[in-house]
Structure formats: structure tokens, C-alpha cells
Design an enzyme around this catalytic site. Sequence first.
Site, mmCIF file in Angstrom:
data_model
loop_
_atom_site.group_PDB
_atom_site.id
_atom_site.type_symbol
_atom_site.label_atom_id
_atom_site.label_comp_id
_atom_site.label_asym_id
_atom_site.label_seq_id
_atom_site.Cartn_x
_atom_site.Cartn_y
_atom_site.Cartn_z
ATOM 1 N N ARG A 28 37.129 33.117 34.617
ATOM 2 C CA ARG A 28 36.461 33.200 35.926
ATOM 3 C C ARG A 28 35.080 32.551 35.903
ATOM 4 N NH1 ARG A 28 38.198 36.834 40.066
ATOM 5 N NH2 ARG A 28 40.281 37.515 39.600
ATOM 6 N N ARG A 32 31.603 33.781 41.987
ATOM 7 C CA ARG A 32 30.492 34.342 42.761
ATOM 8 C C ARG A 32 29.177 34.552 42.034
ATOM 9 N NH1 ARG A 32 32.671 37.706 47.700
ATOM 10 N NH2 ARG A 32 33.489 35.773 48.551
ATOM 11 N N ARG A 41 31.670 28.175 48.941
ATOM 12 C CA ARG A 41 32.557 29.204 49.495
ATOM 13 C C ARG A 41 32.227 29.468 50.975
ATOM 14 N NH1 ARG A 41 35.393 31.954 51.490
ATOM 15 N NH2 ARG A 41 36.378 33.941 50.977
ATOM 16 N N ASP A 78 44.143 30.429 42.348
ATOM 17 C CA ASP A 78 44.318 31.870 42.134
ATOM 18 C C ASP A 78 45.763 32.139 41.756
ATOM 19 O OD1 ASP A 78 42.674 34.495 42.546
ATOM 20 O OD2 ASP A 78 44.699 34.921 43.236
ATOM 21 N N TYR A 154 51.165 42.689 42.571
ATOM 22 C CA TYR A 154 50.510 42.371 43.853
ATOM 23 C C TYR A 154 51.548 42.257 44.970
ATOM 24 C CZ TYR A 154 46.130 41.615 41.387
ATOM 25 O OH TYR A 154 44.999 41.793 40.636
HETATM 26 O O1 1CP Z 1 36.910 29.961 37.011
HETATM 27 C C1 1CP Z 1 37.955 30.550 37.301
HETATM 28 O O2 1CP Z 1 38.591 31.225 36.459
HETATM 29 C C2 1CP Z 1 38.411 30.429 38.721
HETATM 30 C C3 1CP Z 1 39.862 30.396 38.972
HETATM 31 C C4 1CP Z 1 40.503 31.789 39.114
HETATM 32 C C5 1CP Z 1 41.416 32.389 38.231
HETATM 33 C C6 1CP Z 1 41.859 31.866 36.871
HETATM 34 C C7 1CP Z 1 40.350 32.660 40.233
HETATM 35 C C8 1CP Z 1 39.475 32.436 41.403
HETATM 36 N N1 1CP Z 1 41.218 33.704 40.051
HETATM 37 C C9 1CP Z 1 41.858 33.577 38.836
HETATM 38 C C10 1CP Z 1 42.886 34.451 38.263
HETATM 39 C C11 1CP Z 1 43.194 35.763 38.885
HETATM 40 N N2 1CP Z 1 43.195 36.114 40.217
HETATM 41 C C12 1CP Z 1 43.655 36.882 38.147
HETATM 42 C C13 1CP Z 1 43.919 36.876 36.646
HETATM 43 C C14 1CP Z 1 42.659 37.010 35.850
HETATM 44 C C15 1CP Z 1 41.959 38.335 36.002
HETATM 45 O O3 1CP Z 1 42.578 39.382 35.690
HETATM 46 O O4 1CP Z 1 40.793 38.308 36.407
HETATM 47 C C16 1CP Z 1 43.885 37.937 39.050
HETATM 48 C C17 1CP Z 1 44.373 39.340 38.717
HETATM 49 C C18 1CP Z 1 43.598 37.443 40.375
HETATM 50 C C19 1CP Z 1 43.769 38.175 41.670
HETATM 51 C C20 1CP Z 1 42.532 38.188 42.490
HETATM 52 N N3 1CP Z 1 41.950 37.082 43.027
HETATM 53 C C21 1CP Z 1 41.737 39.310 42.861
HETATM 54 C C22 1CP Z 1 42.069 40.757 42.588
HETATM 55 C C23 1CP Z 1 41.601 41.260 41.261
HETATM 56 C C24 1CP Z 1 41.989 42.717 41.106
HETATM 57 O O5 1CP Z 1 41.199 43.446 40.466
HETATM 58 O O6 1CP Z 1 43.060 43.140 41.587
HETATM 59 C C25 1CP Z 1 40.645 38.822 43.602
HETATM 60 C C26 1CP Z 1 39.510 39.623 44.189
HETATM 61 C C27 1CP Z 1 40.799 37.411 43.684
HETATM 62 C C28 1CP Z 1 39.897 36.473 44.407
HETATM 63 C C29 1CP Z 1 39.278 35.402 43.614
HETATM 64 N N4 1CP Z 1 39.979 34.505 42.808
HETATM 65 C C30 1CP Z 1 39.109 33.598 42.265
HETATM 66 C C31 1CP Z 1 37.777 33.939 42.739
HETATM 67 C C32 1CP Z 1 36.521 33.188 42.406
HETATM 68 C C33 1CP Z 1 37.903 35.078 43.576
HETATM 69 C C34 1CP Z 1 36.770 35.784 44.333
HETATM 70 C C35 1CP Z 1 36.907 35.652 45.827
HETATM 71 C C36 1CP Z 1 35.976 34.699 46.536
HETATM 72 O O7 1CP Z 1 35.164 33.975 45.975
HETATM 73 O O8 1CP Z 1 36.049 34.721 47.784
#
Ligand code: 1CP
Length: 348
Positions: A28, A32, A41, A78, A154
Site C-alpha cells: 500500500r 492516503r 484522489r 484494488d 467481500y
Molecule cells: O500501493 C498500493 O499497494 C496500492 C494498490 C492497492 C492494493 C495492492 C490498493 C489501493 N489496494 C490494494 C489491495 C487490497 N485492497 C487488499 C489486499 C491488501 C491488504 O490486505 O491491505 C484489500 C483487502 C483491499 C480491499 C480494500 N480496498 C479495502 C478494505 C480493507 C478492509 O480492511 O476490509 C479498502 C478500504 C480499499 C480501498 C483502497 N484500495 C487502495 C487504496 C489506496 C484504498 C483507499 C481508498 C481511497 O484512497 O479512496
Amino acid sequence: MIVLRSPKPFLRALSGQVQDIPPIWLMRQAGRYLPEYRAVRAEVGGFLDLCYDPDRACEVTLQPIRRFGFDAAILFSDILVLPHALQQKVWFVEGEGPKLEPLRDASDLAILQPDAVLGHLRPVFETVAKLNAALPMETALIGFAGAPWTVATYMIEGGSSRDFAKTKIWTYRDPDSFQRLIDILVDATADYLVAQIDAGADAVQLFDSWAGALDEAGFRRWSLEPAKAIVERVRARHPDVPIIGFPRAAGPLYMDYAAETGVTAVSLDQGLPAEWAARTLPRDVVTQGNLDPMALLAGGTALDRAVDHILQAFDGRPHIFNLGHGIIKETPPDYVERLVARIRRATS
Ligand code: 1CP
């Protein structure tokens, strides 16, 4: 294992080479905690719009590379673009996270349209191709997907969950139809990863963030076996591309996952004792991760100690420095800079 002479330290580590200074990237790393991410964003409406906008997705992927000079970039996307590509309804609510119109039972599997997947994800492949052209030659590009179990949680819970009750009850009460969902996800995920590699990804990572919610039998059937099937299919098309598996919080079952799935590397969460992992995991499987994201947020001497502990524990093994889970959004970017400097021994 063939030891690569690549200009990319990340790929050299994945080929089994032990390096004086381990390569580093952070899960990640785009997101943010970076003001420049928040600015991009704010220009788009929904989060998914950013994932499907190749120019902006490319820009936010490059931001942490410019700032910190990480050894690898991870495609900005994502894990939930896959259910979206299967034509399930997916949206993100500001401050709440992902929402999906949940699959309630076996009859809802008919909603899913595997033939739509690769067409839907074309903008993501375009982002990969742009990144491949834009990245410095020493920086590797990682493609990724969610593992079938984690993505299924999910799809069934309709978003994030604390106990995965609906999903787990489904696996216990109706394993045959749950297996059908997993099979659909195995096929789609393998095709998706192959297409990312075709577009220019140097390596891929499979995120099984909620693997730790499964019992032993569940872990074997819903995490390990699907990972093994995906590795087989990706290898059939791209035999030399490294695959990193991340069965987060799997504890001692990391052993079986590392030994049986065929992954090149395993990404370790912070709950796994570093010395145990370094001693016990197969020598031909590369390790990555293990730093507590909260230690990075806290900073200071405790962070330095935690970093040194990991460096020491994995000394003599090919290891990729990373966190045990994604970076926390309150992490000061200065602490990330300090971490990279310490790994590269630019500070004492
Ligand atoms: O630099 C990076 O890694 C960005 C790319 C990336 C990746 C690899 C994002 C962007 N998401 C992910 C993977 C991801 N997404 C996972 C697996 C890794 C982990 O466990 O953290 C999971 C479970 C998600 C699902 C997800 N996406 C959630 C829910 C998490 C939960 O606790 O249930 C959320 C909130 C997101 C949104 C998201 N995805 C990525 C970002 C930067 C964000 C934040 C939202 C935004 O900026 O508006």
C-alpha cells in the site's frame, strides 16, 4: 533456482540472490498517507474511477517511487476490481470502505460473468503498459490480485467484515457451491494475472489478507489449493515470472503454503516470529515482509530496533524488506524516508 543478473535488485532477490542491502517496497505504498496521492484522489469521483484511469493510476503508482526510490512499484488498482469485472455491483463509500451487492446463496453465482473479465479490465492492463515504459530500469513492476478466499469474503459479506460469518457458514454448510465460487475466482484470477504479465508486470503478488480466519482444513481447501492452482496456470504461460503469496496470519501453516503452492516467495505478516520463519521456511522460497506497520507509524528508536531485528533474522537468506501488512494512513512520510535510509545504510 537460477540466479538472475538483472538490473533490478527486487528480481535478483526473487531469483534467490542474497544481497548486502535487501530490496525494499511497502504494501500500500501508494495511498492516503501521501499528500500527492490525496491531491490526485480529489480530482476523481469514486475510488474505482481512479483504478480505471490509466494516466492517474500510473501517476499515483509512480509517486512513492519518486519520493522514496523503492526497488519495486505496485500497480495501483484494488483486489475488488475482479468481482466488479465479474459484473457484481461494487462501489466505495468515503470513510467506510468497499461495498458490494452481496452473493446470498448458490443461486446468486449465476450473476457472475467470467467472459466479461478481461474486457472490463483493459484500462488496468493499459496502466501496466504505461508503468512498464515509465519506471526507472532498476525498479521492478509488481502486478497483483486478491486470492480467491479473500475476494470471496467481500463478495459474500458485501464489504469488510470482522468475523466473516456469512462466508464461513457457507463453506461449512454448502462446500460444493462455495467450491464453484472459488473455481470461478481461480480461473478469473489466473487469467487476470497472466494478462498483467503480458502487459509488462515483472512479478505478481497474490493477497490472501484474510487467510488467518480459516481453520486448518479450511486453509488447505480455500487458500492453499486455490493458490497452487493459480500458480500452476500462471507458470504454464509465464514459467519464469516470480509469484509472491501472502497468506496473512496463517501462522505455522505458512510452512505448508510455502512448500506446496509453488510460489517463488512468501510475504510474512508481523505475527510470524522472524527467527522461526528464517529457520523453518524452505530455503528455496524467498521471504518478504514482517515489519509491524504500527512500528513504522510509531517511528523512533523502536522502529530502528524492529528493522534491525528483521535484517538480522533474515541475514544469509534472500529477503525483500516490507511491512507485515499495508502501511497505515497516519504514517508520517518522513518515517518512511528514514526507514529506506536505514535499510540502505545511509544513516548510522
Ligand atoms: O500501493 C498500493 O499497494 C496500492 C494498490 C492497492 C492494493 C495492492 C490498493 C489501493 N489496494 C490494494 C489491495 C487490497 N485492497 C487488499 C489486499 C491488501 C491488504 O490486505 O491491505 C484489500 C483487502 C483491499 C480491499 C480494500 N480496498 C479495502 C478494505 C480493507 C478492509 O480492511 O476490509 C479498502 C478500504 C480499499 C480501498 C483502497 N484500495 C487502495 C487504496 C489506496 C484504498 C483507499 C481508498 C481511497 O484512497 O479512496
